[in-house]
Motif scaffolding. Sequence first.
Motif, PDB file in Angstrom:
ATOM      1  N   THR A  76       0.815  -1.223   0.000  1.00  0.00           N
ATOM      2  CA  THR A  76       0.000   0.000   0.000  1.00  0.00           C
ATOM      3  C   THR A  76       0.847   1.270   0.000  1.00  0.00           C
ATOM      4  N   ILE A  77       2.160   1.138   0.090  1.00  0.00           N
ATOM      5  CA  ILE A  77       3.033   2.310   0.210  1.00  0.00           C
ATOM      6  C   ILE A  77       3.301   2.905  -1.177  1.00  0.00           C
ATOM      7  N   ASP A  78       2.968   4.179  -1.338  1.00  0.00           N
ATOM      8  CA  ASP A  78       3.119   4.873  -2.616  1.00  0.00           C
ATOM      9  C   ASP A  78       4.406   5.690  -2.692  1.00  0.00           C
ATOM     10  N   VAL A  79       4.834   6.213  -1.546  1.00  0.00           N
ATOM     11  CA  VAL A  79       5.981   7.124  -1.519  1.00  0.00           C
ATOM     12  C   VAL A  79       6.932   6.709  -0.400  1.00  0.00           C
ATOM     13  N   VAL A  80       8.188   6.507  -0.759  1.00  0.00           N
ATOM     14  CA  VAL A  80       9.226   6.264   0.242  1.00  0.00           C
ATOM     15  C   VAL A  80       9.973   7.572   0.472  1.00  0.00           C
ATOM     16  N   ILE A  81      10.139   7.931   1.729  1.00  0.00           N
ATOM     17  CA  ILE A  81      10.926   9.106   2.097  1.00  0.00           C
ATOM     18  C   ILE A  81      12.280   8.605   2.585  1.00  0.00           C
ATOM     19  N   CYS A  82      13.300   8.728   1.755  1.00  0.00           N
ATOM     20  CA  CYS A  82      14.642   8.294   2.146  1.00  0.00           C
ATOM     21  C   CYS A  82      15.293   9.428   2.941  1.00  0.00           C
ATOM     22  N   MET A  83      15.513   9.206   4.202  1.00  0.00           N
ATOM     23  CA  MET A  83      15.943  10.252   5.127  1.00  0.00           C
ATOM     24  C   MET A  83      17.445  10.503   5.133  1.00  0.00           C
ATOM     25  N   ARG A  84      18.190   9.823   4.307  1.00  0.00           N
ATOM     26  CA  ARG A  84      19.648   9.831   4.415  1.00  0.00           C
ATOM     27  C   ARG A  84      20.270  11.217   4.323  1.00  0.00           C
ATOM     28  N   GLY A  85      19.598  12.160   3.687  1.00  0.00           N
ATOM     29  CA  GLY A  85      20.155  13.503   3.593  1.00  0.00           C
ATOM     30  C   GLY A  85      20.145  14.261   4.904  1.00  0.00           C
ATOM     31  N   LEU A  86      19.347  13.792   5.863  1.00  0.00           N
ATOM     32  CA  LEU A  86      19.280  14.445   7.176  1.00  0.00           C
ATOM     33  C   LEU A  86      20.242  13.728   8.117  1.00  0.00           C
ATOM     34  N   ASN A  87      21.526  13.972   7.927  1.00  0.00           N
ATOM     35  CA  ASN A  87      22.524  13.232   8.696  1.00  0.00           C
ATOM     36  C   ASN A  87      23.579  14.126   9.355  1.00  0.00           C
ATOM     37  N   LYS A  88      23.246  15.385   9.559  1.00  0.00           N
ATOM     38  CA  LYS A  88      24.183  16.268  10.243  1.00  0.00           C
ATOM     39  C   LYS A  88      24.284  15.897  11.721  1.00  0.00           C
ATOM     40  N   VAL A  89      25.475  16.145  12.302  1.00  0.00           N
ATOM     41  CA  VAL A  89      25.741  15.762  13.683  1.00  0.00           C
ATOM     42  C   VAL A  89      26.349  16.941  14.438  1.00  0.00           C
ATOM     43  N   PHE A  90      25.891  17.133  15.677  1.00  0.00           N
ATOM     44  CA  PHE A  90      26.504  18.133  16.545  1.00  0.00           C
ATOM     45  C   PHE A  90      26.782  17.490  17.904  1.00  0.00           C
ATOM     46  N   VAL A  91      28.050  17.473  18.300  1.00  0.00           N
ATOM     47  CA  VAL A  91      28.455  16.917  19.589  1.00  0.00           C
ATOM     48  C   VAL A  91      28.608  18.062  20.581  1.00  0.00           C
ATOM     49  N   ASP A  92      27.824  18.018  21.655  1.00  0.00           N
ATOM     50  CA  ASP A  92      27.910  19.024  22.713  1.00  0.00           C
ATOM     51  C   ASP A  92      28.765  18.430  23.837  1.00  0.00           C
ATOM     52  N   GLU A  93      30.042  18.723  23.819  1.00  0.00           N
ATOM     53  CA  GLU A  93      30.971  18.106  24.765  1.00  0.00           C
ATOM     54  C   GLU A  93      30.700  18.477  26.214  1.00  0.00           C
ATOM     55  N   PRO A  94      30.453  19.755  26.542  1.00  0.00           N
ATOM     56  CA  PRO A  94      30.200  20.084  27.958  1.00  0.00           C
ATOM     57  C   PRO A  94      28.968  19.389  28.536  1.00  0.00           C
ATOM     58  N   VAL A  95      27.911  19.290  27.726  1.00  0.00           N
ATOM     59  CA  VAL A  95      26.660  18.678  28.198  1.00  0.00           C
ATOM     60  C   VAL A  95      26.688  17.157  28.041  1.00  0.00           C
ATOM     61  N   GLN A  96      27.606  16.666  27.216  1.00  0.00           N
ATOM     62  CA  GLN A  96      27.746  15.239  26.909  1.00  0.00           C
ATOM     63  C   GLN A  96      26.489  14.672  26.241  1.00  0.00           C
ATOM     64  N   THR A  97      26.123  15.333  25.146  1.00  0.00           N
ATOM     65  CA  THR A  97      25.048  14.836  24.285  1.00  0.00           C
ATOM     66  C   THR A  97      25.476  14.963  22.834  1.00  0.00           C
ATOM     67  N   VAL A  98      24.786  14.243  21.970  1.00  0.00           N
ATOM     68  CA  VAL A  98      24.971  14.381  20.532  1.00  0.00           C
ATOM     69  C   VAL A  98      23.599  14.546  19.896  1.00  0.00           C
ATOM     70  N   THR A  99      23.477  15.496  18.995  1.00  0.00           N
ATOM     71  CA  THR A  99      22.230  15.738  18.275  1.00  0.00           C
ATOM     72  C   THR A  99      22.459  15.443  16.800  1.00  0.00           C
ATOM     73  N   PHE A 100      21.538  14.722  16.180  1.00  0.00           N
ATOM     74  CA  PHE A 100      21.752  14.271  14.808  1.00  0.00           C
ATOM     75  C   PHE A 100      20.436  14.210  14.049  1.00  0.00           C
ATOM     76  N   GLY A 101      20.552  14.226  12.733  1.00  0.00           N
ATOM     77  CA  GLY A 101      19.377  14.140  11.879  1.00  0.00           C
ATOM     78  C   GLY A 101      18.814  12.740  11.803  1.00  0.00           C
ATOM     79  N   GLY A 102      17.543  12.644  11.416  1.00  0.00           N
ATOM     80  CA  GLY A 102      16.836  11.371  11.401  1.00  0.00           C
ATOM     81  C   GLY A 102      17.300  10.385  10.356  1.00  0.00           C
ATOM     82  N   GLY A 103      18.198  10.805   9.458  1.00  0.00           N
ATOM     83  CA  GLY A 103      18.678   9.887   8.437  1.00  0.00           C
ATOM     84  C   GLY A 103      20.058   9.327   8.688  1.00  0.00           C
TER      85      GLY A 103
END
Length: 463
Positions: free
Chosen positions: A81-108
């Motif tokens: 039933t799936i008509d459209v695939v959304i390939c998320m690979r382009g959303l792959n930026k990464v930000f490492v916050d060293e003081p807070v000790q977290t990493v934020t990244f895109g869904g792809g």
Amino acid sequence: MENFQEYLAEITSRLSLGAKVVGREGTVERFDQSTAPDPVMTVFPHSEEDVIEVVRYCREKGLKCFAQSGGHSWRVKNHRTIDVVICMRGLNKVFVDEPVQTVTFGGGIIVGELINAVAEKEFDVTTGLANTVGVVGAFLCGGLGRYVGRYGYGVDNLVAVNLVDSDGTIHRNVNGTTNPELWWAIRGAGAAFGIITKATMKIYPQTNGGLSWTCTLIFSNPSRETIEKVFKAINSTHYGDSMFVLFSFAFVPPMGYPSLVIALWFYGPESQAEKAWERVLDPSLRPDFKQTAILPAERLNDSNDATCLAGYRRPGIAMGIERLEITAFFEIWDLWLEFGQSKDAENSVVVMERFSKEKALETSDEETAFSRFHRGIVYEVSIAPAYKDAKLDQKANEFTSKVRDVLIQKCSDPGKIRAYPTGSGLNEPLENIFGGKERVEKLLSIKKKWDPENYWGAFFDTE
């Protein structure tokens, strides 16, 4: 369905310049092609706004869309039933916050990309076991990786996410404070509630310089006596929080001999590793091949890359078991050997994994939809027939079903079938995935609020 040119013209005008839209010729191959969608178009978004626009456009046109990054979830429900695939690979930026000790990244983002970004800053991050697996897809359904013993599951380390719902509305910074009900549900059944476009998770300072010890042992054409000795060594080892073992049945090239392959891992110096694994490293076991290595963090998962290639038909399943009986071990070996000797099926494997679970059990059932039902199991088992000829589908399904029956009858407690969320079969009851009737009812009540039409039905089928 065959209105690609119309769709292309309409949707392109709504997307950013960095986005791309292709027809069937650009469909992205999945790890399991047996239930892969056959979409009229695939969209490669360049931003969160692009994802929002694609979902809104699909809802306006009456189209079903489906998001993927690594494409490793097995057996996509309602794939026709799936008509459209959304390939998320382009959303792959990464930000490492060293003081807070977290990493934020895109869904792809995929596992290898996340490991590299975090290791560069001398941190550890909970990851899946293969570089090409999508981080978000794996973690929303648990998230198994080598660091589970130390840091818990991937889902336990999520801090916040941005989520696009079935109406194309984005909800930013969803967490335990902003929306505790949704936060509970997506951490264990996330793909059933929307598309994650961004996520933040905890990271941890490296120990031992990020270096880990690994050892591969291969037993080619092993005798029953050899298999039993190796099995006893693995089963009787005490698993500390720095240990992980993966053992598999595989036809090892170049000769293609049926083999028992053991991959040992230890996060720490070689001397400690050899002591921790001394029973499996006993020279009297006499493997046909032995290779040890010291790995930097960015090469953590390199050894699994060969088994994660896309493009094969893999109607397999993954499940958890409380114990591994030797009679079951032999029975599964024989079933695998019989199927794997079929023409075009030589890449088929059965994989079993064991981790320390003490850290994972610190998270309560009230915190996530990924329950103790899965957290306390001893072994994770993946049954992965692999071939390209669709004529083998029936035989592959029979093989998978037979192995599943052995695991249920001989390695599980009565009434406790533990199907891993991203590796459950098409018809697996939700109780076997989420841990009982009450938990399923809670999920369904939340689902009715956030996706009453079951638009996101490729994973969580409520009908």
